[in-house]
Scaffold this motif. Structure first.
Motif, mmCIF file in Angstrom:
data_model
loop_
_atom_site.group_PDB
_atom_site.id
_atom_site.type_symbol
_atom_site.label_atom_id
_atom_site.label_comp_id
_atom_site.label_asym_id
_atom_site.label_seq_id
_atom_site.Cartn_x
_atom_site.Cartn_y
_atom_site.Cartn_z
ATOM 1 N N LYS A 1 0.829 -1.189 0.000
ATOM 2 C CA LYS A 1 0.000 0.000 0.000
ATOM 3 C C LYS A 1 0.875 1.255 0.000
ATOM 4 N N ALA A 2 1.964 1.220 0.765
ATOM 5 C CA ALA A 2 2.870 2.365 0.824
ATOM 6 C C ALA A 2 3.580 2.567 -0.509
ATOM 7 N N GLU A 3 3.884 1.501 -1.228
ATOM 8 C CA GLU A 3 4.558 1.610 -2.524
ATOM 9 C C GLU A 3 3.653 2.205 -3.592
ATOM 10 N N LYS A 4 2.351 2.102 -3.435
ATOM 11 C CA LYS A 4 1.407 2.594 -4.433
ATOM 12 C C LYS A 4 1.083 4.075 -4.248
ATOM 13 N N ARG A 5 1.549 4.698 -3.196
ATOM 14 C CA ARG A 5 1.231 6.094 -2.950
ATOM 15 C C ARG A 5 1.901 6.977 -3.991
ATOM 16 N N THR A 6 1.269 8.061 -4.288
ATOM 17 C CA THR A 6 1.813 9.043 -5.231
ATOM 18 C C THR A 6 2.240 10.279 -4.454
ATOM 19 N N TYR A 7 3.421 10.737 -4.750
ATOM 20 C CA TYR A 7 3.939 11.922 -4.072
ATOM 21 C C TYR A 7 3.924 13.092 -5.070
ATOM 22 N N LEU A 8 3.442 14.211 -4.608
ATOM 23 C CA LEU A 8 3.433 15.416 -5.426
ATOM 24 C C LEU A 8 4.473 16.371 -4.895
ATOM 25 N N SER A 9 5.126 17.037 -5.785
ATOM 26 C CA SER A 9 6.113 18.006 -5.332
ATOM 27 C C SER A 9 5.686 19.408 -5.796
ATOM 28 N N ASP A 10 5.960 20.353 -4.970
ATOM 29 C CA ASP A 10 5.634 21.736 -5.325
ATOM 30 C C ASP A 10 6.845 22.353 -6.017
ATOM 31 N N LYS A 11 6.631 22.891 -7.214
ATOM 32 C CA LYS A 11 7.714 23.577 -7.927
ATOM 33 C C LYS A 11 7.464 25.070 -7.779
ATOM 34 N N ARG A 12 8.454 25.789 -7.302
ATOM 35 C CA ARG A 12 8.303 27.232 -7.128
ATOM 36 C C ARG A 12 9.256 27.966 -7.956
#
Length: 136
Positions: free
Chosen positions: A125-136
């Motif tokens: 379940k942890a491997e399927k998570r999607t991480y978003l990054s903020d680009k500034r």
């Protein structure tokens, strides 16, 4: 209708109807042996006799005693030292197929297995998570 089988004790043919697994002649002999054992155990001084003592005193096979206890004909509540062997380790038990120590061991192994399975599911379940990054 029954089927024809060989008696495992004497080898004679008998009509198996699902009630007894031995022929009538052997069943009568077994019943006579049961009466001998029951008369022996009814005496107050013999109620706490062990399986070995009963075999020695009556001459009845140990397997028959185990069979009668398993079927409930000889009650461990009335005769406390009676039982039948655990299917896993061979120690005497009075209920089920496994003794209490084997049951506890099996329950512990099941708990470990379930905990491992939950851990593997959590990792997936942890491997399927999607991480978003903020680009500034």
């Amino acid at each position: 209708m029954g089927e024809i089988r060989n008696c495992p004790r004497c080898g004679e043919f008998f009509n198996y109807n699902g009630v007894r697994d031995i022929c009538g002649k052997c069943a009568m002999a077994e019943e006579e042996q049961y009466e001998i054992v029951y008369r022996f155990l009814r005496r107050r001084e013999n109620r706490a006799a062990t399986v070995e003592r009963i075999v020695e005193a009556t001459g009845v096979e140990e397997d028959l005693l185990h069979k009668w206890v398993r079927k409930g004909r000889l009650q461990p509540a009335l005769f406390p030292n009676l039982g039948y062997p655990c299917d896993q380790c061979g120690h005497l038990t009075t209920t089920g197929k496994l003794c209490s120590s084997c049951q506890d061991e099996l329950k512990g192994e099941l708990r470990k297995f379930e905990a491992g399975q939950e851990f593997r599911e959590a990792v997936k379940k942890a491997e399927k998570r999607t991480y978003l990054s903020d680009k500034r």
